[in-house]
Scaffold this motif. Structure first.
Motif, PDB file in Angstrom:
ATOM      1  N   ILE A 170       0.862  -1.188   0.000  1.00  0.00           N
ATOM      2  CA  ILE A 170       0.000   0.000   0.000  1.00  0.00           C
ATOM      3  C   ILE A 170       0.894   1.232   0.000  1.00  0.00           C
ATOM      4  O   ILE A 170       1.199   1.815   1.037  1.00  0.00           O
ATOM      5  CB  ILE A 170      -0.936  -0.028   1.227  1.00  0.00           C
ATOM      6  CG1 ILE A 170      -1.649  -1.387   1.327  1.00  0.00           C
ATOM      7  CG2 ILE A 170      -1.973   1.092   1.142  1.00  0.00           C
ATOM      8  CD1 ILE A 170      -2.506  -1.557   2.573  1.00  0.00           C
ATOM      9  N   PRO A 171       1.344   1.631  -1.183  1.00  0.00           N
ATOM     10  CA  PRO A 171       2.269   2.761  -1.296  1.00  0.00           C
ATOM     11  C   PRO A 171       1.524   4.100  -1.375  1.00  0.00           C
ATOM     12  O   PRO A 171       0.297   4.131  -1.503  1.00  0.00           O
ATOM     13  CB  PRO A 171       2.988   2.471  -2.612  1.00  0.00           C
ATOM     14  CG  PRO A 171       1.949   1.771  -3.441  1.00  0.00           C
ATOM     15  CD  PRO A 171       1.087   0.991  -2.489  1.00  0.00           C
ATOM     16  N   PRO A 172       2.253   5.210  -1.312  1.00  0.00           N
ATOM     17  CA  PRO A 172       1.624   6.517  -1.543  1.00  0.00           C
ATOM     18  C   PRO A 172       1.028   6.579  -2.950  1.00  0.00           C
ATOM     19  O   PRO A 172       1.481   5.884  -3.866  1.00  0.00           O
ATOM     20  CB  PRO A 172       2.794   7.507  -1.392  1.00  0.00           C
ATOM     21  CG  PRO A 172       3.796   6.787  -0.548  1.00  0.00           C
ATOM     22  CD  PRO A 172       3.672   5.339  -0.932  1.00  0.00           C
ATOM     23  N   TYR A 173       0.035   7.434  -3.114  1.00  0.00           N
ATOM     24  CA  TYR A 173      -0.688   7.513  -4.395  1.00  0.00           C
ATOM     25  C   TYR A 173       0.215   7.654  -5.626  1.00  0.00           C
ATOM     26  O   TYR A 173      -0.001   6.967  -6.632  1.00  0.00           O
ATOM     27  CB  TYR A 173      -1.665   8.693  -4.375  1.00  0.00           C
ATOM     28  CG  TYR A 173      -2.758   8.600  -3.347  1.00  0.00           C
ATOM     29  CD1 TYR A 173      -3.520   7.448  -3.177  1.00  0.00           C
ATOM     30  CD2 TYR A 173      -3.044   9.693  -2.526  1.00  0.00           C
ATOM     31  CE1 TYR A 173      -4.527   7.379  -2.233  1.00  0.00           C
ATOM     32  CE2 TYR A 173      -4.057   9.634  -1.572  1.00  0.00           C
ATOM     33  CZ  TYR A 173      -4.790   8.483  -1.428  1.00  0.00           C
ATOM     34  OH  TYR A 173      -5.784   8.429  -0.490  1.00  0.00           O
ATOM     35  N   PRO A 174       1.244   8.542  -5.618  1.00  0.00           N
ATOM     36  CA  PRO A 174       2.029   8.714  -6.852  1.00  0.00           C
ATOM     37  C   PRO A 174       2.765   7.460  -7.292  1.00  0.00           C
ATOM     38  O   PRO A 174       3.178   7.349  -8.450  1.00  0.00           O
ATOM     39  CB  PRO A 174       3.031   9.817  -6.472  1.00  0.00           C
ATOM     40  CG  PRO A 174       2.417  10.537  -5.332  1.00  0.00           C
ATOM     41  CD  PRO A 174       1.682   9.487  -4.571  1.00  0.00           C
TER      42      PRO A 174
ATOM     43  N   GLY B 298      -7.022  17.864  -3.514  1.00  0.00           N
ATOM     44  CA  GLY B 298      -6.227  16.916  -2.742  1.00  0.00           C
ATOM     45  C   GLY B 298      -6.888  15.581  -2.506  1.00  0.00           C
ATOM     46  O   GLY B 298      -6.255  14.668  -1.964  1.00  0.00           O
ATOM     47  N   ALA B 299      -8.156  15.450  -2.902  1.00  0.00           N
ATOM     48  CA  ALA B 299      -8.884  14.207  -2.649  1.00  0.00           C
ATOM     49  C   ALA B 299      -8.607  13.180  -3.749  1.00  0.00           C
ATOM     50  O   ALA B 299      -8.326  13.522  -4.900  1.00  0.00           O
ATOM     51  CB  ALA B 299     -10.377  14.478  -2.560  1.00  0.00           C
ATOM     52  N   VAL B 300      -8.713  11.904  -3.390  1.00  0.00           N
ATOM     53  CA  VAL B 300      -8.579  10.794  -4.325  1.00  0.00           C
ATOM     54  C   VAL B 300      -9.807   9.906  -4.160  1.00  0.00           C
ATOM     55  O   VAL B 300     -10.127   9.470  -3.057  1.00  0.00           O
ATOM     56  CB  VAL B 300      -7.293   9.993  -4.054  1.00  0.00           C
ATOM     57  CG1 VAL B 300      -7.251   8.736  -4.915  1.00  0.00           C
ATOM     58  CG2 VAL B 300      -6.063  10.849  -4.323  1.00  0.00           C
TER      59      VAL B 300
ATOM     60  N   GLU C 252     -17.293  10.878  -5.601  1.00  0.00           N
ATOM     61  CA  GLU C 252     -16.690  10.312  -6.802  1.00  0.00           C
ATOM     62  C   GLU C 252     -15.828  11.308  -7.558  1.00  0.00           C
ATOM     63  O   GLU C 252     -14.790  10.955  -8.127  1.00  0.00           O
ATOM     64  CB  GLU C 252     -17.783   9.752  -7.729  1.00  0.00           C
ATOM     65  CG  GLU C 252     -17.245   9.112  -8.975  1.00  0.00           C
ATOM     66  CD  GLU C 252     -17.851   7.737  -9.232  1.00  0.00           C
ATOM     67  OE1 GLU C 252     -17.644   7.216 -10.324  1.00  0.00           O
ATOM     68  OE2 GLU C 252     -18.518   7.193  -8.341  1.00  0.00           O
ATOM     69  N   LYS C 253     -16.250  12.567  -7.603  1.00  0.00           N
ATOM     70  CA  LYS C 253     -15.480  13.612  -8.278  1.00  0.00           C
ATOM     71  C   LYS C 253     -16.016  14.958  -7.824  1.00  0.00           C
ATOM     72  O   LYS C 253     -17.061  15.047  -7.171  1.00  0.00           O
ATOM     73  CB  LYS C 253     -15.599  13.484  -9.805  1.00  0.00           C
ATOM     74  CG  LYS C 253     -17.017  13.602 -10.340  1.00  0.00           C
ATOM     75  CD  LYS C 253     -17.038  13.417 -11.854  1.00  0.00           C
ATOM     76  CE  LYS C 253     -18.476  13.519 -12.387  1.00  0.00           C
ATOM     77  NZ  LYS C 253     -18.518  13.370 -13.869  1.00  0.00           N
TER      78      LYS C 253
END
Length: 289
Positions: free
Chosen positions: A79-83, A113-115, A107-108
């Motif tokens: 479970i890595p950071p998003y990038p 900053g949200a994912v 959802e959008k």
């Protein structure tokens, strides 16, 4: 769902635990050995805000992927950071599953900053952490937000890893089981029995995360057993016996064997040790009892 707290004596101390809600579908029977064997162990490495570069992330993923070749029938998630999600997935060459550290329930939209869960699903995430103690305490996520995130993860056909656990003050007061019960009841609001089978629960005593302290295997087993019993009351014994319950909290190569020997500990959510390929590899290849 309301929880009734009642006192019971545990040794010399007075502990308060939560009485699970009644359910007409629950049974008191414990799982058979066949049911226990059906729970495939799941080892997950939460990299948190580490490492610093994509090159380091790719190298770590390659080392962990190599370690899985000897692991046998054990699921392994990083479970890595998003990038780093896509580079890590590519470096692992299909040997590892990947997960998101968090998500937002919308959802959008205009949420800088949200994912979203749709984004995580689109890059191949299988799991998403929900309710990690650092999200609860540092980022002030409450149980309502965690419940909405968990719901969004399920709706996008991924599997939540729901993190629950008590603080040191709550543990010292004998409230560890009560805290877990309250978090389960709130975070699983609206979740059906069938959906529960897709959820992993990670018991992480907050006092053991990043401190070097680890609950003894017997203490961890006691709480895991309580969690499974609570889920049986919420849903059914059949559902509870299928749920993977991980232990998290400074899991190391030295502690993993004894923890994994416990009947209700089905895996580990690993923090610091997952950033060292050799250490995490040893955890993945724990010695089976």
């Amino acid at each position: 769902m309301k929880l009734a707290l009642y006192a019971c004596c545990v040794g010399p101390a007075l502990a308060f635990v939560a009485r699970p809600p009644a359910s007409s579908t629950s049974t008191g029977a414990r799982a058979t050995s066949t049911q226990l064997d059906a729970r495939k162990p799941l080892i997950a490495g939460n990299w948190k805000e580490n490492p610093c570069t994509v090159q380091e992330a790719e190298a770590l993923a390659s080392e962990v992927a190599e370690a899985t070749k000897q692991a046998g029938d054990v699921g392994v998630v990083v479970i890595p950071p998003y990038p780093f999600l896509v580079p890590v997935q590519n470096a692992a060459s299909g040997a590892l599953m990947i997960g998101g550290q968090n998500c937002y329930f919308e959802e959008k939209g205009a949420y800088t900053g949200a994912v979203s869960t749709a984004m995580l699903s689109s890059v191949g995430c299988t799991y998403v952490l929900c309710g990690h103690s650092e999200r609860r305490t540092v980022f002030r996520n409450d149980d309502n937000a965690i419940n909405r995130k968990l719901r969004a993860v399920l709706d996008h056909n991924m599997m939540p890893i729901l993190c629950i656990g008590e603080s040191k003050e709550e543990y010292d007061a004998g409230l560890n089981k009560a805290v877990c019960a309250i978090q389960l009841s709130k975070d699983l609001k609206g979740v059906t029995g069938e959906e529960m089978k897709r959820i992993v629960v990670a018991y992480e005593p907050v006092w053991a995360i990043g401190t070097g302290l680890t609950a003894t295997p017997e203490i961890a087993q006691s709480v895991h057993d309580y969690i499974r019993g609570y889920l049986a009351k919420m849903y059914s014994r059949e559902v509870a016996d299928e749920v993977i319950i991980q232990y998290g909290g400074s899991v190391t190569p030295d502690s993993v064997d004894a923890l994994m020997a416990m009947p209700d500990i089905d895996g580990a959510l690993v923090g610091g040790a997952s950033l060292d390929g050799a250490k995490f590899g040893r955890i993945i290849n724990y010695k089976k009892a």
